[in-house]
Design an enzyme around this catalytic site. Structure first.
Site, PDB file in Angstrom:
ATOM      1  N   ASN A  98       3.447  -7.952   2.493  1.00  0.00           N
ATOM      2  CA  ASN A  98       4.428  -8.705   3.270  1.00  0.00           C
ATOM      3  C   ASN A  98       3.949  -9.001   4.685  1.00  0.00           C
ATOM      4  OD1 ASN A  98       6.288  -8.707   1.154  1.00  0.00           O
ATOM      5  ND2 ASN A  98       7.064  -6.691   1.722  1.00  0.00           N
TER       6      ASN A  98
ATOM      7  N   SER B 141      -4.283   2.176   9.816  1.00  0.00           N
ATOM      8  CA  SER B 141      -4.806   1.296  10.845  1.00  0.00           C
ATOM      9  C   SER B 141      -5.242  -0.029  10.230  1.00  0.00           C
ATOM     10  CB  SER B 141      -5.975   1.971  11.574  1.00  0.00           C
ATOM     11  OG  SER B 141      -6.404   1.194  12.661  1.00  0.00           O
TER      12      SER B 141
ATOM     13  N   LYS C 171      -2.925  -1.374  17.354  1.00  0.00           N
ATOM     14  CA  LYS C 171      -3.677  -0.577  16.387  1.00  0.00           C
ATOM     15  C   LYS C 171      -4.694   0.345  17.078  1.00  0.00           C
ATOM     16  CE  LYS C 171      -1.878  -1.835  12.471  1.00  0.00           C
ATOM     17  NZ  LYS C 171      -1.211  -0.854  11.576  1.00  0.00           N
TER      18      LYS C 171
ATOM     19  N   ASN D 147       2.717   4.480   7.560  1.00  0.00           N
ATOM     20  CA  ASN D 147       2.194   3.353   6.804  1.00  0.00           C
ATOM     21  C   ASN D 147       2.786   2.015   7.244  1.00  0.00           C
ATOM     22  OD1 ASN D 147       1.163   2.051   4.031  1.00  0.00           O
ATOM     23  ND2 ASN D 147       3.353   1.641   4.191  1.00  0.00           N
TER      24      ASN D 147
ATOM     25  N   ASP E 100      14.687   2.719  11.313  1.00  0.00           N
ATOM     26  CA  ASP E 100      14.387   1.369  11.773  1.00  0.00           C
ATOM     27  C   ASP E 100      13.421   1.494  12.932  1.00  0.00           C
ATOM     28  OD1 ASP E 100      14.253  -1.224  12.655  1.00  0.00           O
ATOM     29  OD2 ASP E 100      16.416  -1.490  12.952  1.00  0.00           O
TER      30      ASP E 100
ATOM     31  N   VAL F  52      -6.143  -6.302   2.252  1.00  0.00           N
ATOM     32  CA  VAL F  52      -5.115  -6.372   1.217  1.00  0.00           C
ATOM     33  C   VAL F  52      -4.263  -7.597   1.505  1.00  0.00           C
ATOM     34  CG1 VAL F  52      -3.224  -5.170   0.073  1.00  0.00           C
ATOM     35  CG2 VAL F  52      -5.133  -3.863   1.044  1.00  0.00           C
TER      36      VAL F  52
ATOM     37  N   TYR G 188      -1.857  -7.411  18.511  1.00  0.00           N
ATOM     38  CA  TYR G 188      -2.020  -6.583  17.305  1.00  0.00           C
ATOM     39  C   TYR G 188      -3.162  -5.575  17.492  1.00  0.00           C
ATOM     40  CZ  TYR G 188      -2.878  -5.493  12.351  1.00  0.00           C
ATOM     41  OH  TYR G 188      -3.066  -4.847  11.141  1.00  0.00           O
TER      42      TYR G 188
ATOM     43  N   ILE H 204       0.831  -1.201   0.000  1.00  0.00           N
ATOM     44  CA  ILE H 204       0.000   0.000   0.000  1.00  0.00           C
ATOM     45  C   ILE H 204       0.867   1.253   0.000  1.00  0.00           C
ATOM     46  CG2 ILE H 204      -1.739   1.291   1.311  1.00  0.00           C
ATOM     47  CD1 ILE H 204      -2.650  -1.455   2.426  1.00  0.00           C
TER      48      ILE H 204
END
Length: 332
Positions: A239, A174, A208, A117, A90, A235, A204, A28
């Site tokens: 990765n 998010s 978020k 992002n 990083d 999506v 997780y 994205i």
């Protein structure tokens, strides 16, 4: 869905617009950078691998050229491309995050768009060198620190001529996964329990949710900057699922499940970027009416979870974060 080609285009030699996109070398983020570049923005891709970002920059320019061939003669005269640079960061090292912000401030005097992002999802429990759970640091703590270190620059940009109409913007990527934070719990909760396949989603969701709290607190504390959270949609070709699909034997099962789910419910990276792009460039959004909002797939306004939109919880998250960073000798 909102169409990014309807958003304003800029001539960088006349009106220099500067943006940062963390993790903009893939998924994205890649599509977000592509459209910002095509709209004339000077874009810094913040990432930890210079070779990957350099390769992505070449691919971005190639894809931009393909899109420009399709312009009408009038569009070709009115639309300018910007520039793309690498910014070393990083997110698993807070000193690197601070250093990246300082380097950027030495390079640029304005910042119009910051897109947080980059992120990770559903990883095994692990503490970073800074002592935070890996998902919490990558998805929340590091973006919090990076953003607050750049706030003075964003605020100065807001004060320059013309930016009261089109204010600087902070966009946080998010996820619908923030709903896994079923209730407000202590931010000290590690959820380091077996089986990881279940409790990783609670970690997780907490990260978020904390980041949505952050956007809402920023909107309250910095009314001259437009701060929004966005959910791109499902999506699947990113990765984010790399850990699960690389597991021995069972990884094949997960890969098949993700492919099936993506076929029926997924969206492409391009479609997923639409919510981010609306937050970045839509001139109809304003600090008076849209600050702190949450946008879902395609850029459609939506409501986050009850926990995420609770301002009492957001204040608690803010205070907890300041204390944790202070304990590590990092001041905001």
């Amino acid at each position: 869905m909102f169409d990014p080609t309807t958003y304003p285009y800029y001539n960088p030699s006349v009106d220099r617009k500067v943006a940062i996109v963390t993790g903009g070398n893939s998924g994205i983020g890649f599509c977000t950078v592509l459209h910002l570049y095509l709209h004339g923005y000077i874009v810094y891709i913040a990432g930890r691998s210079k070779s990957r970002v350099t390769k992505a920059i070449s691919e971005l320019k190639e894809q931009a050229a393909v899109k420009q061939v399709q312009y009408s003669p009038q569009e070709a005269r009115e639309r300018y491309t910007g520039e793309i640079f690498f910014l070393d960061i990083d997110l698993l090292d807070l000193n690197s995050v601070i250093r990246a912000a300082e380097i950027f401030k030495s390079l640029e005097t304005t910042l119009h768009i910051l897109v947080n992002n980059a992120g990770v999802m559903a990883l095994p429990f692990c503490l970073t060198k800074d002592g935070f759970e890996i998902q919490l640091q990558t998805n929340y703590i590091a973006p919090f620190l990076f953003t607050t270190r750049l706030l003075p620059l964003l605020e100065r940009t807001a004060e320059t001529k013309g930016n009261s109409v089109n204010p600087p913007r902070i966009v946080y990527l998010s996820s619908v996964g923030h709903h896994f934070a079923f209730r407000y719990f202590s931010m000290n909760s590690h959820f380091n329990y077996y089986p990881n396949i279940i409790f990783t989603w609670l970690r997780y969701g907490m990260a978020k949710t904390a980041a949505i709290h952050f956007m809402k607190m920023l909107a309250l504390r910095n009314p001259s900057i437009l701060c929004v959270s966005v959910h791109p949609g499902f999506v699947m070709n990113t990765n984010l699922f790399a850990y699960w699909t690389r597991l021995p034997i069972i990884g094949i099962v997960f890969w098949c499940l993700f492919q099936i789910f993506g076929y029926f419910f997924g969206v492409s990276n391009e479609q997923g970027a639409l919510a981010s792009l609306r937050g970045c460039m839509d001139p109809s959004l304003s600090v008076q009416h849209d600050n702190g909002k949450y946008f879902a797939t395609g850029g459609v306004e939506a409501e986050p979870s009850r926990v995420a939109r609770n301002m009492d919880y957001a204040a608690r998250t803010w205070i907890w974060t300041l204390k944790e960073l202070s304990d590590r000798n990092i001041t905001i």
